[in-house]
Design a protein around this motif. Structure first.
Motif, short mmCIF file in Angstrom:
data_model
loop_
_atom_site.label_atom_id
_atom_site.label_comp_id
_atom_site.label_asym_id
_atom_site.label_seq_id
_atom_site.Cartn_x
_atom_site.Cartn_y
_atom_site.Cartn_z
N ALA A 114 28.41 28.28 19.63
CA ALA A 114 29.81 28.53 19.94
C ALA A 114 30.06 30.02 20.18
O ALA A 114 30.81 30.40 21.09
CB ALA A 114 30.70 28.02 18.79
N MET A 115 29.40 30.85 19.39
CA MET A 115 29.55 32.30 19.54
C MET A 115 28.96 32.75 20.88
O MET A 115 29.55 33.56 21.59
CB MET A 115 28.84 33.01 18.39
N ILE A 116 27.79 32.21 21.21
CA ILE A 116 27.13 32.57 22.47
C ILE A 116 28.01 32.18 23.66
O ILE A 116 28.19 32.96 24.60
CB ILE A 116 25.75 31.89 22.57
N GLU A 117 28.57 30.97 23.60
CA GLU A 117 29.45 30.51 24.68
C GLU A 117 30.65 31.43 24.83
O GLU A 117 31.05 31.80 25.94
CB GLU A 117 29.92 29.08 24.40
N SER A 118 31.23 31.83 23.71
CA SER A 118 32.39 32.70 23.73
C SER A 118 32.05 34.06 24.35
O SER A 118 32.81 34.59 25.18
CB SER A 118 32.92 32.90 22.31
N VAL A 119 30.91 34.61 23.97
CA VAL A 119 30.48 35.91 24.50
C VAL A 119 30.20 35.82 25.99
O VAL A 119 30.60 36.70 26.77
CB VAL A 119 29.23 36.41 23.74
N GLU A 120 29.54 34.76 26.42
CA GLU A 120 29.20 34.61 27.84
C GLU A 120 30.46 34.48 28.70
O GLU A 120 30.56 35.08 29.77
CB GLU A 120 28.29 33.40 28.03
N LYS A 121 31.43 33.71 28.22
CA LYS A 121 32.69 33.57 28.96
C LYS A 121 33.42 34.92 29.04
O LYS A 121 33.98 35.27 30.08
CB LYS A 121 33.58 32.52 28.30
N LYS A 122 33.39 35.65 27.94
CA LYS A 122 34.06 36.95 27.92
C LYS A 122 33.40 37.91 28.91
O LYS A 122 34.08 38.68 29.61
CB LYS A 122 34.02 37.54 26.51
N MET A 123 32.06 37.86 29.01
CA MET A 123 31.36 38.74 29.94
C MET A 123 31.71 38.43 31.39
O MET A 123 31.83 39.34 32.22
CB MET A 123 29.84 38.64 29.72
N ILE A 124 31.89 37.15 31.70
CA ILE A 124 32.27 36.78 33.06
C ILE A 124 33.67 37.30 33.38
O ILE A 124 33.92 37.84 34.47
CB ILE A 124 32.19 35.25 33.25
N MET A 125 34.58 37.20 32.42
CA MET A 125 35.91 37.73 32.63
C MET A 125 35.89 39.26 32.65
O MET A 125 36.68 39.89 33.37
CB MET A 125 36.87 37.22 31.56
N ASN A 126 34.98 39.87 31.89
CA ASN A 126 34.81 41.33 31.97
C ASN A 126 34.41 41.76 33.38
O ASN A 126 34.86 42.79 33.87
CB ASN A 126 33.74 41.79 30.98
N SER A 127 33.53 40.96 33.99
CA SER A 127 33.08 41.31 35.34
C SER A 127 34.25 41.27 36.32
O SER A 127 34.35 42.11 37.22
CB SER A 127 31.96 40.37 35.80
N LEU A 128 35.16 40.31 36.13
CA LEU A 128 36.35 40.26 36.99
C LEU A 128 37.24 41.46 36.72
O LEU A 128 37.82 42.05 37.65
CB LEU A 128 37.11 38.95 36.74
N ASN A 129 37.35 41.85 35.46
CA ASN A 129 38.14 43.03 35.10
C ASN A 129 37.60 44.28 35.80
O ASN A 129 38.36 45.10 36.32
CB ASN A 129 38.10 43.22 33.58
N VAL A 130 36.28 44.42 35.82
CA VAL A 130 35.64 45.56 36.50
C VAL A 130 35.98 45.54 38.00
O VAL A 130 36.35 46.56 38.58
CB VAL A 130 34.11 45.53 36.29
N LEU A 131 35.86 44.38 38.63
CA LEU A 131 36.10 44.28 40.07
C LEU A 131 37.56 44.58 40.43
O LEU A 131 37.84 45.28 41.40
CB LEU A 131 35.74 42.88 40.57
N LEU A 132 38.48 44.06 39.63
CA LEU A 132 39.90 44.19 39.95
C LEU A 132 40.43 45.61 39.76
O LEU A 132 41.56 45.90 40.16
CB LEU A 132 40.73 43.21 39.11
N LYS A 133 39.61 46.49 39.18
CA LYS A 133 40.06 47.86 38.95
C LYS A 133 39.25 48.87 39.76
O LYS A 133 39.06 50.01 39.36
CB LYS A 133 40.00 48.19 37.45
N ARG A 134 38.80 48.45 40.94
CA ARG A 134 38.07 49.35 41.85
C ARG A 134 38.99 49.99 42.88
O ARG A 134 38.76 51.11 43.31
CB ARG A 134 36.99 48.57 42.62
N GLY A 135 40.00 49.28 43.34
CA GLY A 135 40.77 49.72 44.49
C GLY A 135 41.81 50.78 44.16
O GLY A 135 42.72 50.53 43.36
#
Length: 383
Positions: free
Chosen positions: A335-356
């Motif tokens: 459950a912890m691993i799943e939570s961390v992996e989902k958070k990392m995917i959303m982190n990647s979106l956070n990184v992308l959305l703050k480039r422009g």
């Protein structure tokens, strides 16, 4: 600088951490600080920093290219001052040396487990850097953690730093994006809380934010922006075929078809190569960089789970970045691993959305989420 001088004069190891969201100027501060330190170290025999051996580390090959280019045009800075963390550790050990002051950009990308592929045989890069240095100054953002081998949280960082004298500073003002606080909060709600909040007209003040129903139309708009002002690129989250086998792998969305970015063997960062207007960038080529305009594709893993409340979720079975989620011995709870992996995917979106800097254009693979965002966008743009 005061912290650094005090540690050196007292011969006491110390760590200074600068926290800040993407675009708050962490790298700018670190770059100017290092130039000041090296100027004193190499020219001022009255300074406590004179003849100190200092290094600037970053665990990101594309960002490292930028720093080495800066050094090449500066008489005080040398290209050898800038290194990858593993190179730094292994070279010091080989010559039985130690460092005085070490600055670390993108410290959230430091390895927190051994990685034999990258010749790192210890357990934590930050810990090994501190052992070999008198003063360490780093910048950190836990919302930019993207891979299991670089798994960090603020709590993990604090636990590692507890034995050492350390100070913190938090940067809060957004410097990269010309967007107002309303849109930045909307992005944070989307990526960090997985919630779609209502778009408002204020979010479009002084910033070009658009939602597209057609990825190809978004591409054409980004190409036009690139012709007008330069440094405009298409970026995407994972969820599309991608393998480091030297071949081209395409992202297809309706009439849109473009290949992922290729491995960049040149000394020029990916976004500054003119031909990459015909490629789709990833978090590995754009993290740490400014773009004038960014066209973002939110891929298949991120979808609308609850339309009524605007709740998002992540389908890990559709994630295609196989290198991101390598197993760790210190994370065993499913459950912890799943939570961390989902958070990392959303982190990647956070990184992308703050480039422009001036604008962000958005296309979403998931039809339900795309319809919801388009409905909101059309509501505020048709008034």
């Amino acid at each position: 600088m005061n912290f650094t001088r005090d540690r050196l004069q007292n011969n006491q190891t110390g760590v200074f951490t600068i926290f800040g969201d993407a675009g708050t100027g962490k790298s700018v501060i670190l770059s100017h600080l290092f130039a000041k330190i090296q100027l004193l170290a190499r020219t001022d025999n009255t300074s406590a920093l004179y003849r100190t051996q200092n290094y600037f580390l970053v665990n990101h090959p594309e960002v490292l290219k930028v720093y080495k280019a800066i050094a090449g045009s500066n008489t005080i800075l040398l290209k050898k001052d800038y290194q990858r963390p593993t190179t730094f550790i292994n070279q010091l050990d080989k010559h039985n040396q130690a460092a005085d002051i070490v600055l670390i950009d993108e410290a959230h990308l430091l390895l927190s487990k051994s990685d034999h592929y990258n010749n790192f045989y210890f357990h934590n890069q930050l810990q090994e850097i501190i052992k070999r240095s008198k003063v360490v100054i780093l910048v950190f953002d836990q919302t930019q953690v993207l891979r299991m081998k670089s798994y960090w949280t603020n709590e993990r960082l604090n636990a590692l730093l507890t034995p050492y004298p350390h100070e913190n500073y938090v940067l809060k003002k957004q410097f990269r994006m010309s967007a107002g606080p309303e849109l930045l909060d909307w992005i944070n709600q989307l990526t960090l809380r997985r919630t779609v909040t209502e778009l408002t007209p204020e979010m479009l003040n002084n910033y070009d934010f658009r939602i597209y129903d057609d990825a190809e139309e978004m591409r054409k708009a980004i190409v036009m922006r690139n012709q007008q002002v330069g440094l405009s690129r298409i970026l995407s989250t994972s969820g599309y075929p991608s393998t480091l086998d030297g071949g081209k792998h395409y992202i297809c969305e309706g009439k849109f078809k473009m290949p992922w970015d290729q491995y960049n063997y040149t000394e020029t960062p990916w976004a500054e190569i003119p031909a990459t207007i015909d490629e789709v960038g990833s978090i590995y080529t754009c993290q740490g960089f400014d773009l004038n305009y960014a066209g973002i594709i939110i891929g298949p893993p991120i979808y609308l789970r609850d339309a009524k409340h605007g709740r998002l979720d992540v389908d890990l079975t559709k994630h295609t970045d196989v290198e991101a989620f390598k197993k760790r011995d210190d994370l065993t709870d499913p459950a912890m691993i799943e939570s961390v992996e989902k958070k990392m995917i959303m982190n990647s979106l956070n990184v992308l959305l703050k480039r422009g800097v001036y604008g962000t254009y958005l296309y979403v693979h998931d039809p339900q989420l795309r319809r919801l965002l388009l409905k909101q966008f059309e509501k505020i743009t048709q008034k």
